[in-house]
Motif scaffolding. Structure first.
Motif, PDB file in Angstrom:
ATOM      1  N   LEU A  86       7.469  -2.643   2.087  1.00 53.87           N
ATOM      2  CA  LEU A  86       6.694  -3.882   2.063  1.00 53.87           C
ATOM      3  C   LEU A  86       5.749  -3.825   0.859  1.00 53.87           C
ATOM      4  CD1 LEU A  86       5.869  -4.074   5.880  1.00 53.87           C
ATOM      5  CD2 LEU A  86       7.716  -5.247   4.649  1.00 53.87           C
ATOM      6  N   LEU A  87       6.063  -4.610  -0.137  1.00 52.55           N
ATOM      7  CA  LEU A  87       5.344  -4.541  -1.414  1.00 52.55           C
ATOM      8  C   LEU A  87       4.352  -5.698  -1.533  1.00 52.55           C
ATOM      9  CD1 LEU A  87       5.191  -3.080  -4.184  1.00 52.55           C
ATOM     10  CD2 LEU A  87       6.938  -4.674  -4.995  1.00 52.55           C
ATOM     11  N   PHE A  88       3.116  -5.363  -1.955  1.00 49.19           N
ATOM     12  CA  PHE A  88       2.133  -6.412  -2.192  1.00 49.19           C
ATOM     13  C   PHE A  88       1.362  -6.093  -3.471  1.00 49.19           C
ATOM     14  CE2 PHE A  88      -0.074  -3.185   0.226  1.00 49.19           C
ATOM     15  CZ  PHE A  88      -1.348  -3.135  -0.335  1.00 49.19           C
ATOM     16  N   GLU A  89       0.802  -7.135  -4.060  1.00 45.64           N
ATOM     17  CA  GLU A  89       0.036  -6.973  -5.294  1.00 45.64           C
ATOM     18  C   GLU A  89      -1.430  -6.757  -4.945  1.00 45.64           C
ATOM     19  OE1 GLU A  89      -0.380  -9.185  -9.642  1.00 45.64           O
ATOM     20  OE2 GLU A  89       0.571 -10.204  -7.947  1.00 45.64           O
ATOM     21  N   LYS A  90      -2.015  -5.755  -5.557  1.00 47.76           N
ATOM     22  CA  LYS A  90      -3.395  -5.398  -5.238  1.00 47.76           C
ATOM     23  C   LYS A  90      -4.349  -6.572  -5.476  1.00 47.76           C
ATOM     24  CE  LYS A  90      -6.949  -1.974  -6.025  1.00 47.76           C
ATOM     25  NZ  LYS A  90      -7.319  -0.697  -6.617  1.00 47.76           N
ATOM     26  N   ASN A  91      -5.279  -6.751  -4.541  1.00 51.22           N
ATOM     27  CA  ASN A  91      -6.316  -7.788  -4.622  1.00 51.22           C
ATOM     28  C   ASN A  91      -5.738  -9.204  -4.665  1.00 51.22           C
ATOM     29  OD1 ASN A  91      -8.385  -5.845  -4.663  1.00 51.22           O
ATOM     30  ND2 ASN A  91      -8.131  -5.586  -6.885  1.00 51.22           N
ATOM     31  N   ASN A  92      -4.468  -9.350  -4.265  1.00 57.17           N
ATOM     32  CA  ASN A  92      -3.859 -10.679  -4.183  1.00 57.17           C
ATOM     33  C   ASN A  92      -3.713 -11.012  -2.701  1.00 57.17           C
ATOM     34  OD1 ASN A  92      -2.021 -12.859  -4.023  1.00 57.17           O
ATOM     35  ND2 ASN A  92      -1.174 -12.347  -6.029  1.00 57.17           N
ATOM     36  N   ASN A  93      -4.648 -11.832  -2.201  1.00 57.46           N
ATOM     37  CA  ASN A  93      -4.670 -12.130  -0.773  1.00 57.46           C
ATOM     38  C   ASN A  93      -3.411 -12.840  -0.302  1.00 57.46           C
ATOM     39  OD1 ASN A  93      -7.165 -10.943  -0.569  1.00 57.46           O
ATOM     40  ND2 ASN A  93      -8.317 -12.859  -0.704  1.00 57.46           N
ATOM     41  N   PHE A 141      11.271  -4.937  13.441  1.00 60.15           N
ATOM     42  CA  PHE A 141      11.746  -3.922  12.506  1.00 60.15           C
ATOM     43  C   PHE A 141      12.255  -2.717  13.289  1.00 60.15           C
ATOM     44  CE2 PHE A 141       8.769  -6.508  10.177  1.00 60.15           C
ATOM     45  CZ  PHE A 141       9.388  -6.700   8.960  1.00 60.15           C
ATOM     46  N   PHE A 142      13.367  -2.131  12.817  1.00 62.25           N
ATOM     47  CA  PHE A 142      14.006  -1.027  13.534  1.00 62.25           C
ATOM     48  C   PHE A 142      13.860   0.310  12.794  1.00 62.25           C
ATOM     49  CE2 PHE A 142      16.193  -5.013  14.256  1.00 62.25           C
ATOM     50  CZ  PHE A 142      16.228  -5.089  15.633  1.00 62.25           C
ATOM     51  N   SER A 143      13.352   0.263  11.594  1.00 59.65           N
ATOM     52  CA  SER A 143      13.257   1.461  10.757  1.00 59.65           C
ATOM     53  C   SER A 143      11.808   1.695  10.351  1.00 59.65           C
ATOM     54  CB  SER A 143      14.123   1.289   9.499  1.00 59.65           C
ATOM     55  OG  SER A 143      15.429   0.917   9.840  1.00 59.65           O
ATOM     56  N   PRO A 144      11.499   2.890   9.845  1.00 58.30           N
ATOM     57  CA  PRO A 144      10.140   3.145   9.348  1.00 58.30           C
ATOM     58  C   PRO A 144       9.722   2.124   8.295  1.00 58.30           C
ATOM     59  CG  PRO A 144      11.374   5.190   9.485  1.00 58.30           C
ATOM     60  CD  PRO A 144      12.347   4.090   9.761  1.00 58.30           C
ATOM     61  N   LEU A 145       8.442   1.752   8.327  1.00 56.68           N
ATOM     62  CA  LEU A 145       7.884   0.803   7.364  1.00 56.68           C
ATOM     63  C   LEU A 145       6.966   1.552   6.405  1.00 56.68           C
ATOM     64  CD1 LEU A 145       6.786  -2.044   9.826  1.00 56.68           C
ATOM     65  CD2 LEU A 145       8.946  -1.875   8.598  1.00 56.68           C
ATOM     66  N   VAL A 146       7.066   1.218   5.133  1.00 54.52           N
ATOM     67  CA  VAL A 146       6.172   1.819   4.154  1.00 54.52           C
ATOM     68  C   VAL A 146       5.539   0.714   3.318  1.00 54.52           C
ATOM     69  CG1 VAL A 146       8.103   2.234   2.572  1.00 54.52           C
ATOM     70  CG2 VAL A 146       5.958   3.441   2.241  1.00 54.52           C
ATOM     71  N   LEU A 147       4.205   0.705   3.298  1.00 62.03           N
ATOM     72  CA  LEU A 147       3.470  -0.237   2.460  1.00 62.03           C
ATOM     73  C   LEU A 147       3.399   0.308   1.037  1.00 62.03           C
ATOM     74  CD1 LEU A 147       0.372  -1.376   4.569  1.00 62.03           C
ATOM     75  CD2 LEU A 147       2.238  -2.816   3.769  1.00 62.03           C
ATOM     76  N   ILE A 148       3.606  -0.574   0.059  1.00 59.33           N
ATOM     77  CA  ILE A 148       3.508  -0.175  -1.348  1.00 59.33           C
ATOM     78  C   ILE A 148       2.571  -1.143  -2.051  1.00 59.33           C
ATOM     79  CG2 ILE A 148       4.757   0.250  -3.491  1.00 59.33           C
ATOM     80  CD1 ILE A 148       7.257   0.760  -1.849  1.00 59.33           C
ATOM     81  N   GLU A 149       1.507  -0.604  -2.618  1.00 56.94           N
ATOM     82  CA  GLU A 149       0.516  -1.418  -3.318  1.00 56.94           C
ATOM     83  C   GLU A 149       0.823  -1.409  -4.812  1.00 56.94           C
ATOM     84  OE1 GLU A 149      -4.056  -1.788  -2.498  1.00 56.94           O
ATOM     85  OE2 GLU A 149      -3.712  -0.115  -3.857  1.00 56.94           O
ATOM     86  N   ASN A 150       1.031  -2.587  -5.348  1.00 60.75           N
ATOM     87  CA  ASN A 150       1.413  -2.722  -6.753  1.00 60.75           C
ATOM     88  C   ASN A 150       0.173  -2.906  -7.631  1.00 60.75           C
ATOM     89  OD1 ASN A 150       2.474  -3.345  -9.226  1.00 60.75           O
ATOM     90  ND2 ASN A 150       3.326  -5.322  -8.603  1.00 60.75           N
ATOM     91  N   ASN A 151      -0.056  -1.889  -8.472  1.00 58.47           N
ATOM     92  CA  ASN A 151      -1.112  -1.977  -9.475  1.00 58.47           C
ATOM     93  C   ASN A 151      -0.474  -2.177 -10.848  1.00 58.47           C
ATOM     94  OD1 ASN A 151      -3.844  -0.913  -8.085  1.00 58.47           O
ATOM     95  ND2 ASN A 151      -2.067   0.108  -7.221  1.00 58.47           N
ATOM     96  N   ILE A 152       0.535  -3.001 -10.906  1.00 55.66           N
ATOM     97  CA  ILE A 152       1.378  -3.091 -12.089  1.00 55.66           C
ATOM     98  C   ILE A 152       0.611  -3.487 -13.345  1.00 55.66           C
ATOM     99  CG2 ILE A 152       2.099  -5.518 -11.982  1.00 55.66           C
ATOM    100  CD1 ILE A 152       4.417  -2.506 -12.406  1.00 55.66           C
TER     101      ILE A 152
END
Length: 563
Positions: free
Chosen positions: A436-443, A458-469
């Motif tokens: 689950l990807l989101f952009e930092k400080n983007n509400n 969801f049936f599998s492990p979830l991992v949050l990913i913070e994008n500081n691109i």
């Protein structure tokens, strides 16, 4: 089909004379009364190569299961029709030929006209020239198809005449009625070998399902492999070693890379590669468009997931000689997780338990513009390019990574219609991890994920990913919104992802993703522990509050008695 015999299946419509033809051939005389269906007939003929026996099987389409088995086990099929009856001939063209070719496109077929001495009652009885014209038209179609398959083109009349001339110059009986006879075909193959066209001869050999030792490949058609909704398919180590050997054999300069010429040579004998995707865009290749071994193996693993039947058949054509059931294994990952989770719960054991899974499939979800495509491109060491991403289709990138000193294949998908995929249990149950990807400080980006987490299962492990691109360095402080999503949905803190991080240690993010997928018990137990901690804290507050209230009540009663 066996190595000691040649099996011929005789097929055709009712009353064309299948059983009579077989019995007459076996007994060398015509028999008036014959059964509806004959048993398999075995004949020893001196004309057959290597003293093999001839097996003739009678068929009846009404018994479809028996019919299927007989066709699949045969080396050649003989289709019968009533000579002089155009309807009967049309049934061969419109029904029998397409039916037999459904079993195997390369299965040799012989067409035989029967009862030529009888008058037929059909309204479409035709003269001999008409029938011959129909048959010639059929032969022309088959010949044209053969030319396209072997030579990738249809010969023009003058080109065909040139081939006929070559055969006539070298043989006495190589051409019959302007058609290439067996002797002529063998001479033509010899001619190609002598003049340096060995690749073409090998292509002919491969097209008829022969291996490197010129032995007929028995398992020329891969049976249907049942893969349930929550199951995936992987190669065994035996196939991986075979593919490595093939790569090294055609890597002529031993640089660990395949050039275009080396790549074409490797797949020429098998009639081409089975890769249906734009593989050069989805894999890691060099700047000179050379294909590394890891990417070669990765693409085969991807191809197995997309179309296992074609992929396994291609490997056989490449010369693999093992058993089909030793080529792959079926993995029920969700069931494996549940089984081990219950086992560890019963034993009160929360130690790491990595699963023996070599191919990891992950889906990446997030709001448009949050950096999903950049994350996928980074897996193959590529800069983001809109040319390699089709927004209307699901896109994926794949590569080999090392997790705990073991090499694994990670495949990350970006879904064009995210909600449609999330609604499909069939798709989601084949997923090993959800990113689950989101952009930092983007509400808006964070709220989009909150909606997905609320709406879908969801049936599998979830991992949050913070994008500081857009940041050169990753800031340590977390936005309040990202902390909200962690706490609200009981998730682990997000992994950090930035352009600078991709450039400096690009595999770290992907190793973390794969590690979570390979250790799902850690994920589930941490989640349970975190959840239990929250419940305990709430319970403690209630208990303390009750104790205080009870103490106050006792104090008031005691004070009243004193007064």
């Amino acid at each position: 089909m066996t190595f000691n015999s040649i099996q011929v299946a005789v097929v055709g419509s009712e009353s064309v004379g299948k059983t009579s033809l077989i019995s007459t051939f076996v007994l060398s005389r015509f028999v008036e009364d014959v059964p509806t269906l004959l048993e398999k007939q075995k004949i020893s003929l001196s004309d057959l190569p290597e003293n093999k026996d001839l097996l003739i099987v009678d068929t009846n389409l009404k018994d479809r299961e028996s019919f299927d088995q007989k066709i699949k086990s045969s080396d050649i099929v003989c289709i019968l029709y009533l000579a002089g009856d155009l309807d009967s001939l049309n049934s061969v063209l419109e029904f029998w030929l397409p039916l037999i070719q459904e079993y195997d496109q390369n299965l040799p077929i012989c067409i035989v006209g029967t009862k030529e001495d009888l008058d037929h009652e059909s309204s479409t009885v035709s003269t001999k020239p008409q029938i011959e014209n129909e048959l010639q038209s059929l032969l022309d179609q088959i010949h044209s198809k053969f030319e396209k398959k072997i030579f990738e083109k249809t010969f023009q009349p003058n080109e065909y005449e040139g081939i006929i001339q070559i055969i006539q110059n070298g043989t006495t009986d190589g051409v019959n009625n302007n058609s290439i006879a067996l002797e002529g075909w063998l001479y033509l193959c010899k001619f190609y070998l002598q003049h340096g066209y060995s690749r073409l001869v090998w292509k002919v050999i491969r097209s008829f399902e022969f291996n490197n030792n010129l032995k007929k490949i028995v398992s020329k058609s891969i049976p249907k492999i049942k893969i349930n909704v929550d199951e995936t398919i992987e190669f065994t180590g035996r196939v991986i070693n075979f593919l490595k050997g093939k790569f090294q054999k055609f890597d002529n300069d031993n640089d660990g890379l395949l050039s275009k010429k080396e790549f074409d040579n490797l797949f020429f004998q098998s009639g081409g590669h089975p890769w249906k995707n734009n593989w050069a865009d989805n894999l890691e290749i060099t700047k000179n468009n050379l294909l590394p071994l890891n990417s070669f193996l990765t693409q085969f693993e991807v191809s197995l997931l997309i179309d296992h039947k074609t992929t396994l058949e291609t490997i056989f054509k490449m010369g693999y000689s093992g058993e089909i059931n030793e080529m792959y294994r079926i993995i029920n990952y969700q069931k494996l997780i549940k089984k081990n989770k219950n086992k560890n719960q019963n034993q009160n054991n929360t130690s790491k338990s990595e699963f023996t899974k070599n191919v990891i499939v992950g889906y990446v979800f997030g709001k448009t513009g949050c950096g999903k495509s950049t994350l996928l491109h980074g897996l193959t060491n590529k800069q983001f390019s809109s040319k390699s991403i089709d927004p209307k289709k699901d896109n994926f990138f794949a590569n080999k990574i090392v997790v705990n000193n073991k090499q694994k294949t990670l495949i990350l998908f970006e879904c064009a219609d995210q909600e449609k995929v999330l609604q499909s249990k069939k798709i989601m149950k084949k997923c090993d991890i959800v990113c689950l990807l989101f952009e930092k400080n983007n509400n808006d980006s964070i709220e989009y994920l909150q909606n997905l987490l609320t709406k879908f299962q969801f049936f599998s492990p979830l991992v949050l990913i913070e994008n500081n691109i857009n940041s050169k360095e990753i800031e340590k402080e977390k936005s309040s919104k990202s902390l909200d999503i962690v706490n609200r949905f009981n998730l682990q803190p997000p992994l950090q992802f930035s352009l600078a991080k991709l450039q400096n240690s690009r595999f770290e993010i992907y190793q973390n993703i794969a590690s979570i997928a390979l250790n799902p018990l850690d994920y589930f137990f941490k989640k349970k522990a975190s959840s239990s901690k929250i419940c305990l804290t709430a319970g403690s507050i209630v208990l303390v509050g009750t104790a205080i209230a009870f103490s106050v009540m006792l104090y008031k009663k005691k004070k009243q008695r004193i007064q």
